[in-house]
Design an enzyme around this catalytic site. Structure first.
Site, PDB file in Angstrom:
ATOM      1  N   HIS A 191      46.343  35.041  39.196  1.00 44.21           N
ATOM      2  CA  HIS A 191      45.209  33.685  39.128  1.00 44.21           C
ATOM      3  C   HIS A 191      44.093  34.183  38.988  1.00 44.21           C
ATOM      4  CE1 HIS A 191      48.819  30.979  39.678  1.00 44.21           C
ATOM      5  NE2 HIS A 191      49.402  32.199  40.212  1.00 44.21           N
ATOM      6  N   SER A 204      52.987  45.535  39.183  1.00 42.85           N
ATOM      7  CA  SER A 204      51.630  46.425  38.627  1.00 42.85           C
ATOM      8  C   SER A 204      50.451  46.297  39.616  1.00 42.85           C
ATOM      9  CB  SER A 204      51.227  46.353  37.194  1.00 42.85           C
ATOM     10  OG  SER A 204      50.505  47.195  36.695  1.00 42.85           O
ATOM     11  N   ASP A 223      50.121  38.285  44.695  1.00 42.43           N
ATOM     12  CA  ASP A 223      50.700  38.694  45.783  1.00 42.43           C
ATOM     13  C   ASP A 223      50.821  40.317  45.708  1.00 42.43           C
ATOM     14  OD1 ASP A 223      51.539  36.300  46.398  1.00 42.43           O
ATOM     15  OD2 ASP A 223      53.756  36.271  46.257  1.00 42.43           O
TER      16      ASP A 223
END
Length: 435
Positions: free
Chosen positions: A293, A404, A217
């Site tokens: 991911h 981050s 995200d």
């Protein structure tokens, strides 16, 4: 050697007093030597003034005797210090807070002005930080503060305190707990568990029709082709590709040979003729899902860890500090996919000293044993495993302690097209681009 200078000051002040008295006599018609007229009298008003002044000077001389006046020698000269009770004590912390607050207020005003100009449709050239500003920012002990923050995150919260603390964080950063696998806030024993919360399986469907998906995200800061050896971290602000990824690893460690030797670092990464090099920068805010991911089917062959600073990587800082990503601590994973070179880089930030890669137990970020300006390599290609670590699209790869940045740099054919807009919000599993 310190000596008392009080008597000299007293004699000097008495001289001043007598001169002042004679001056008052002259100004107000006091008695003076006059052979012809010896009966002049002192008026009442000047006499009262003189008496009052003598009283004030007397009190002043008495108080002066009590003050510790000292003298010391510098080479051949005697230097007199001021009374110790009248010295102004400098207090560095309040001065630092005042100057820091003033500078922060100035920066906020600059950001406000830029937003207003953007609303008018005017393009504003980026105003980059000067070398002294970057050096001043890097001097802040952000690594130590991040380690302290990491320790605080491990402290188990009392059961009654968990809901108020997590609710405040949810309200501040707009966290959507309905997507979490466990919605009960009492389930998370500490802040670290809450930051690393898992999502429901159906919350992030993985797009299978496109070649590359978003690994996390976040917000799209920039994307496009890599031209020459400079990459844009945001529009108009670049960083060096070679400084970011580090020197090219030896040909023996590569699962594929480079196409042709070339002086350009960009061309060294492109392994197949007719391909281009692309990049995409995704910023994870504190309220975003903190795990990342695999963005495609690929094989990870090498890891390079750069210890460095932990400056903030929010979009405002990325527009202000050139080569911000090269200054910060980061973990670079490189390998190959069906079209050639592929890399994923997790960039650390303030309070994000902890970067975890699930299949790499030897990785320890923000460790005091690593110094800035160096890097350490680790190869996943061994005699027992000559291919490296295979990753499937959407598979769990790693996690941050807090929000981050993820940077993708990969090789693809010329007909690869991004399905993005700069500044848009994106979620893990959504398409970045396709052939």
């Amino acid at each position: 050697m310190a000596t008392s200078v009080g008597p000299r000051c007293l004699r000097l002040l008495r001289g001043v007093t007598s001169w002042r008295s004679s001056n008052l006599y002259t100004q107000h018609g006091a008695r003076i030597h006059d052979p012809e007229n010896k009966s002049h009298a002192l008026p009442a008003e000047p006499a009262s003034l003189l008496h009052h002044e003598n009283t004030v000077l007397s009190h002043f001389l008495q108080s002066l005797r009590k003050l510790p006046v000292r003298a010391f020698y510098t080479n051949a000269r005697r230097v007199h210090t001021a009374p110790a009770r009248t010295l102004f004590l400098l207090r560095p912390l309040p001065i630092l807070l005042v100057t820091g607050s003033g500078y922060a207020g100035y920066r906020q005003y600059e950001k406000y002005r830029e937003r207003e100009l953007e609303k008018l449709g005017l393009e504003i050239p980026p105003k980059l930080a000067g070398p002294w500003e970057v050096a001043l920012y890097k001097s802040v002990p952000t690594r130590l503060l991040s380690r302290a923050w990491g320790r605080l995150n491990q402290v188990e919260l009392p059961h009654w305190l968990r809901r108020p603390v997590y609710s405040l964080y949810i309200w501040t950063f707009g966290v959507n707990m309905k997507e979490a696998a466990v919605e009960d806030l009492h389930h998370y024993r500490n802040l670290s568990e809450f930051f690393r919360r898992k999502l429901k399986p159906q919350a992030r469907p993985v797009c299978g029709l496109h070649s590359v998906i978003s690994p996390s995200d976040g917000k799209i800061l920039n994307f496009g082709q890599v031209k020459n050896c400079e990459v844009e971290q945001v529009k108009g602000v670049t960083y060096s590709l070679e400084s970011f990824l580090g020197p090219r690893i030896s040909t023996e460690d590569l699962p594929f040979p480079p196409a042709t030797p070339c002086s350009s670092f960009r061309n060294q990464l492109v392994t197949r003729e007719g391909n281009e090099l692309y990049h995409c920068v995704i910023y994870l805010a504190p309220g975003d899902y903190h795990c990342f991911h695999s963005p495609t089917d690929w094989t990870v062959s090498h890891r390079r860890h750069f210890p460095g600073s932990l400056m903030s990587v929010n979009p405002g800082m990325a527009r202000w500090i050139k080569e911000l990503f090269c200054h910060n601590e980061r973990v670079v994973l490189t390998g190959d996919w069906k079209h050639g070179f592929f890399s994923l880089t997790a960039v650390g930030a303030t309070n994000v000293g902890s970067i975890r890669i699930y299949f790499d137990r030897d990785l320890h970020t923000n460790s005091p044993r690593y110094s800035k300006g160096s890097y350490n390599d680790f190869s996943f290609v061994t005699h027992a495993n000559k291919e490296g670590i295979p990753m499937r699209k959407g598979e769990h790869l790693g996690e941050f302690n807090l929000g981050s940045t993820i940077v993708l740099i990969f090789e693809a054919p010329k007909d690869f097209n991004f399905k993005l807009k700069a500044g848009q919000k994106i979620r893990f599993g959504e398409a970045l681009g396709s052939l």
